[in-house]
Design a protein around this motif. Structure first.
Motif, mmCIF file in Angstrom:
data_model
loop_
_atom_site.group_PDB
_atom_site.id
_atom_site.type_symbol
_atom_site.label_atom_id
_atom_site.label_comp_id
_atom_site.label_asym_id
_atom_site.label_seq_id
_atom_site.Cartn_x
_atom_site.Cartn_y
_atom_site.Cartn_z
ATOM 1 N N LEU A 1 0.829 -1.200 0.000
ATOM 2 C CA LEU A 1 0.000 0.000 0.000
ATOM 3 C C LEU A 1 0.867 1.255 0.000
ATOM 4 O O LEU A 1 1.927 1.298 0.618
ATOM 5 N N TYR A 2 0.391 2.284 -0.682
ATOM 6 C CA TYR A 2 1.081 3.563 -0.746
ATOM 7 C C TYR A 2 1.094 4.222 0.628
ATOM 8 O O TYR A 2 0.088 4.265 1.326
ATOM 9 N N LYS A 3 2.258 4.764 1.020
ATOM 10 C CA LYS A 3 2.380 5.461 2.299
ATOM 11 C C LYS A 3 2.634 6.955 2.095
ATOM 12 O O LYS A 3 1.928 7.783 2.640
ATOM 13 N N GLU A 4 3.666 7.282 1.323
ATOM 14 C CA GLU A 4 4.011 8.688 1.104
ATOM 15 C C GLU A 4 4.975 8.807 -0.062
ATOM 16 O O GLU A 4 5.441 7.806 -0.598
ATOM 17 N N ARG A 5 5.299 10.052 -0.419
ATOM 18 C CA ARG A 5 6.298 10.283 -1.458
ATOM 19 C C ARG A 5 7.190 11.443 -1.025
ATOM 20 O O ARG A 5 6.782 12.319 -0.262
ATOM 21 N N VAL A 6 8.414 11.428 -1.540
ATOM 22 C CA VAL A 6 9.402 12.459 -1.251
ATOM 23 C C VAL A 6 9.816 13.084 -2.582
ATOM 24 O O VAL A 6 10.258 12.373 -3.492
ATOM 25 N N TYR A 7 9.659 14.387 -2.689
ATOM 26 C CA TYR A 7 10.008 15.109 -3.913
ATOM 27 C C TYR A 7 11.520 15.152 -4.067
ATOM 28 O O TYR A 7 12.236 15.569 -3.156
ATOM 29 N N LEU A 8 12.030 14.694 -5.221
ATOM 30 C CA LEU A 8 13.463 14.675 -5.473
ATOM 31 C C LEU A 8 13.919 15.828 -6.355
ATOM 32 O O LEU A 8 15.063 16.249 -6.288
ATOM 33 N N GLY A 9 13.037 16.329 -7.223
ATOM 34 C CA GLY A 9 13.413 17.447 -8.076
ATOM 35 C C GLY A 9 12.689 17.418 -9.407
ATOM 36 O O GLY A 9 11.809 16.602 -9.648
ATOM 37 N N SER A 10 13.087 18.348 -10.267
ATOM 38 C CA SER A 10 12.487 18.424 -11.596
ATOM 39 C C SER A 10 13.592 18.552 -12.636
ATOM 40 O O SER A 10 14.700 18.992 -12.340
ATOM 41 N N LEU A 11 13.261 18.149 -13.847
ATOM 42 C CA LEU A 11 14.187 18.197 -14.974
ATOM 43 C C LEU A 11 13.518 18.917 -16.120
ATOM 44 O O LEU A 11 12.343 18.666 -16.416
ATOM 45 N N LYS A 12 14.248 19.803 -16.774
ATOM 46 C CA LYS A 12 13.714 20.439 -17.968
ATOM 47 C C LYS A 12 13.803 19.453 -19.116
ATOM 48 O O LYS A 12 14.808 18.769 -19.286
ATOM 49 N N GLY A 13 12.748 19.369 -19.900
ATOM 50 C CA GLY A 13 12.729 18.459 -21.039
ATOM 51 C C GLY A 13 13.396 19.064 -22.252
ATOM 52 O O GLY A 13 13.550 20.279 -22.369
ATOM 53 N N ILE A 14 13.804 18.211 -23.154
ATOM 54 C CA ILE A 14 14.388 18.640 -24.420
ATOM 55 C C ILE A 14 13.339 18.456 -25.498
ATOM 56 O O ILE A 14 12.756 17.388 -25.633
ATOM 57 N N SER A 15 13.089 19.509 -26.234
ATOM 58 C CA SER A 15 12.052 19.453 -27.255
ATOM 59 C C SER A 15 12.617 19.918 -28.587
ATOM 60 O O SER A 15 13.396 20.870 -28.649
ATOM 61 N N GLU A 16 12.221 19.236 -29.657
ATOM 62 C CA GLU A 16 12.633 19.661 -30.990
ATOM 63 C C GLU A 16 11.971 20.985 -31.351
ATOM 64 O O GLU A 16 12.508 21.777 -32.094
ATOM 65 N N ASN A 17 10.790 21.216 -30.809
ATOM 66 C CA ASN A 17 10.049 22.450 -31.055
ATOM 67 C C ASN A 17 10.364 23.422 -29.920
ATOM 68 O O ASN A 17 9.936 23.231 -28.799
#
Length: 63
Positions: free
Chosen positions: A7-23
């Motif tokens: 069962l799900y208990k909790e989550r810990v935020y690790l960070g974010s990443l900028k995506g690479i887009s052709e557009n």
């Protein structure tokens, strides 16, 4: 998934990443969390992109 992780208990935020887009006009981001469950842990990734001012979910994975 429930059998493997429990069962799900909790989550810990690790960070974010900028995506690479052709557009270059399309912005994208990925958010990464460590999911903590009863039996195990998992890496959770949620990807979003912006098109014409609206944000859309384009990726949702649990590893």
């Amino acid at each position: 998934m429930r059998e493997e992780l429990g069962l799900y208990k909790e989550r810990v935020y690790l960070g974010s990443l900028k995506g690479i887009s052709e557009n270059s006009k399309q912005r994208s981001l990925r958010f990464v969390w460590r999911g903590i469950y009863d039996k195990n842990e998992a890496l959770i990734v949620l990807g979003i992109h912006q098109k014409d001012g609206t944000w859309y979910v384009n990726e949702n994975h649990v590893y």
